[in-house]
Design a protein around this motif. Sequence first.
Motif, short mmCIF file in Angstrom:
data_model
loop_
_atom_site.label_atom_id
_atom_site.label_comp_id
_atom_site.label_asym_id
_atom_site.label_seq_id
_atom_site.Cartn_x
_atom_site.Cartn_y
_atom_site.Cartn_z
N ARG A 80 1.13 -1.33 0.06
CA ARG A 80 -0.45 -0.04 -0.15
C ARG A 80 1.28 1.30 0.27
NH1 ARG A 80 -5.30 -0.98 1.61
NH2 ARG A 80 -5.68 -3.48 2.44
N ILE A 81 2.30 1.03 0.40
CA ILE A 81 3.16 2.08 0.43
C ILE A 81 3.28 3.09 -0.70
CG2 ILE A 81 5.23 3.18 1.06
CD1 ILE A 81 5.15 1.11 3.20
N PRO A 82 2.76 4.12 -1.63
CA PRO A 82 3.38 4.99 -2.97
C PRO A 82 4.86 4.49 -2.93
CG PRO A 82 2.45 6.29 -1.38
CD PRO A 82 2.73 5.53 -0.23
N ASN A 83 4.66 4.50 -4.06
CA ASN A 83 6.30 4.49 -4.89
C ASN A 83 7.20 5.19 -4.47
OD1 ASN A 83 6.61 2.19 -5.93
ND2 ASN A 83 5.97 3.11 -7.66
N PRO A 84 7.15 6.49 -4.30
CA PRO A 84 8.11 7.79 -3.59
C PRO A 84 7.97 7.16 -2.09
CG PRO A 84 5.81 8.89 -5.23
CD PRO A 84 5.92 7.52 -4.46
N VAL A 85 7.23 6.74 -1.46
CA VAL A 85 7.57 6.57 0.11
C VAL A 85 8.79 5.54 0.21
CG1 VAL A 85 6.37 6.23 2.15
CG2 VAL A 85 5.44 7.87 0.69
N PHE A 86 8.20 4.40 -0.96
CA PHE A 86 9.05 3.23 -0.25
C PHE A 86 10.33 3.45 -1.12
CE2 PHE A 86 10.28 -0.70 -2.88
CZ PHE A 86 9.68 -1.70 -1.75
N ALA A 87 10.73 4.57 -2.41
CA ALA A 87 12.34 4.53 -2.46
C ALA A 87 12.63 5.36 -1.55
CB ALA A 87 12.06 5.38 -4.16
N TRP A 88 11.75 6.18 -0.81
CA TRP A 88 12.99 6.74 0.59
C TRP A 88 12.74 5.69 1.58
CZ3 TRP A 88 15.18 11.06 1.38
CH2 TRP A 88 15.75 11.96 0.73
N LEU A 89 11.97 4.93 1.58
CA LEU A 89 12.07 3.79 2.79
C LEU A 89 13.86 3.12 2.64
CD1 LEU A 89 8.94 2.52 4.09
CD2 LEU A 89 10.18 4.22 5.56
N LEU A 90 13.71 2.47 1.29
CA LEU A 90 14.74 2.49 0.97
C LEU A 90 16.26 2.99 1.23
CD1 LEU A 90 13.52 0.59 -2.12
CD2 LEU A 90 14.18 -0.83 0.08
N MET A 91 16.40 4.09 0.83
CA MET A 91 17.02 4.74 1.49
C MET A 91 17.51 5.06 2.50
SD MET A 91 17.76 6.03 -2.41
CE MET A 91 19.45 7.17 -1.09
N VAL A 92 16.82 4.84 3.49
CA VAL A 92 16.88 5.71 5.10
C VAL A 92 18.39 4.32 5.63
CG1 VAL A 92 15.87 5.72 6.91
CG2 VAL A 92 14.85 6.77 5.28
N PRO A 93 18.52 3.81 5.37
CA PRO A 93 19.36 2.85 6.24
C PRO A 93 20.72 3.26 5.72
CG PRO A 93 17.94 1.50 5.38
CD PRO A 93 17.01 2.75 5.09
N ALA A 94 20.64 3.76 4.23
CA ALA A 94 21.85 4.09 3.76
C ALA A 94 22.69 5.46 3.92
CB ALA A 94 22.75 3.76 2.25
N LEU A 95 21.46 6.28 4.22
CA LEU A 95 22.11 8.14 4.30
C LEU A 95 22.34 7.34 6.21
CD1 LEU A 95 18.64 8.92 2.06
CD2 LEU A 95 21.08 8.97 1.31
N VAL A 96 21.54 6.73 7.27
CA VAL A 96 21.07 7.11 8.03
C VAL A 96 23.52 6.83 9.01
CG1 VAL A 96 21.65 6.36 10.65
CG2 VAL A 96 19.57 7.04 9.08
#
Lengths: 325, 275
Positions: free
Chosen positions: A41-57
């Motif tokens: 149910r998560i829209p693509n842009p949010v999903f993409a950000w979620l994928l990025m978060v661990p690496a960005l942290v």
Amino acid sequence: MEREHDSPTATAGRRHPDEVAQHDQPAFAGPRQGPLHHLRRIPNPVFAWLLMVPALVFLGGFTVFPAGSALWNSLQEPGLDGGVGTAYYEQMLGDAVFRRSLINNLLFSFITVPVSIAVAMLMAVLVNRKIRGRGLLRLAYFTPAMLPVVAAAAIWLFFYQPNFGVLNTIARWLGFEGQNWLGSPSTVLPALMVMMIWHQAGFFMLFYLAGLQLIPPELDEASQLEGAGRWYHFRRVTFPLLMPTTLFASIVGLANSFKQVDFIFVMTQGGPNNASNMLLYYIWQTTFPQRRPEYAAAITIVLVLILIVLALIQIRLFERRIHYR
Amino acid sequence: MIRTSRLPRISDKIEVGMAWLLGFLWIAPLVYVFWAAFREPAVALTLNPFQGWTLDNIESVWNSAPFDRYFQNTVLLVTGLATTQLVLGILAAYALARYNFPGRDILFAFVLLQLMIFPEILLTENFRLVSNLGLQDTIPGIAIPYAASAFCIFLMRQQFKAVPKELVEAAEIEGASRLETLWKVYLPLARPTIVAFGLVSVSFHWNNFLWPLVITRSPESRPVTVGIVRFLSPETGIDFTSLTAGTVIVVTPLLALFLLTQRQFIQSFMRSGIK
């Protein structure tokens, strides 16, 4: 289209073909009930950000954040109740060791990188042709690059020893006087440069072997038909076509030369009299043995700025390459 | 043709000679250190191969420090790190390569910038940070600043960009979720790049020295590069036995791995250079 896909509640009339396929084949209904069911149910842009978060942290946490805190610390005034100021930077301007380290670093970078690259290019051109023992030669060129820098440094430390070192033994055979290569300020930096060129040339050779594969073989044939010599062919065809590789290798090499100081720990400890000190080693010295972390932070900022400039140049080059594609 | 046929033959010979001379210069130092490490100190520098062989040098250095522990630490460090970097890197690269989301280009530029700024540059601040996290003198403490690799993200993104659209669409039609598409379509196609990055990462962190030196104090967490240094360059003066034997000890495992898989290794490094 992917949006529709994410919402299984789409009305029957507007059903996407995918949806029909899913409902007709229960075999694919499996994942929907899985633990990750709600992810759909998560829209693509949010999903993409979620994928990025661990690496960005982690990327941010151990580079951007410490760079920021180094900047902040370097701008403190010395003393307990000091405010914000540039005292540490002023101190740096008057610091002969800092100046020596910076000059050493620049000398080291702007000599080892071009020489390593020239040697690497020569190696690549030599073993790119079908000569006997080609695989063996590639291996010989590349093996030093596989060693830890501390081991490469130890090998050359062994060679440079004044009493039992190989270099002086050879010099004596030839009737020259032995030198204390790492012990005298005039020879220590060149001695370290030789070690570094030996260590990294094989690594750059791989970039060039990869670059040479992209050159169409017809050009080689054309030169042969024209009766052009190998050197002429290299100068007029190979060298210009390898330019992107050369730029890439230069940037990688320059950046590396500012952040690689392991060999100083093994070979010279910055001596004699700071003749082989470099920025990152000086940062280590001011942080740990000297316990002046705020001053170290100021030097760190200088080093970070140098590397940011190099990074920006690289991004520019990268963008241009994309543009050409 | 007649004019040129003789000349290239001579220059060919010169080139081949040059190639072998260069090869000799590059491999000789390493071979010589290996030679010396297995020789009795009295005859170590002579070239007579019929006498003076010994394992004492290696044995005495090996026994004077917990090298088994050091190697164990290194293996743990490099395998853990390569795995973490790949997991984090693949997720981020998937987002960058597949989706168009607000802020994507800035994030990508940010990743490119990180290619240059390595955590060890900021050793003063990172030492404080990792100590505050309570990870000083631990293996996770050595690893954590490198957990996300900009190089990995960059490499995987380039690879993912090349995945054919048709395959992705086919997976969607079959009802695969976004993570399933990553797992079943993107990853199998990226396997060579994953292996390539894995090898580059393992050899980089196997050889890494400065940051582990800063953040560790005890043999329980030190990797082998840090553990060996006091034998390579002791404060009491350099002695030849421990220097050569120490070099052999630190170099051999990775070198053996490299020689066994050299084709793969060299291909991997080349691949990561082009992309």
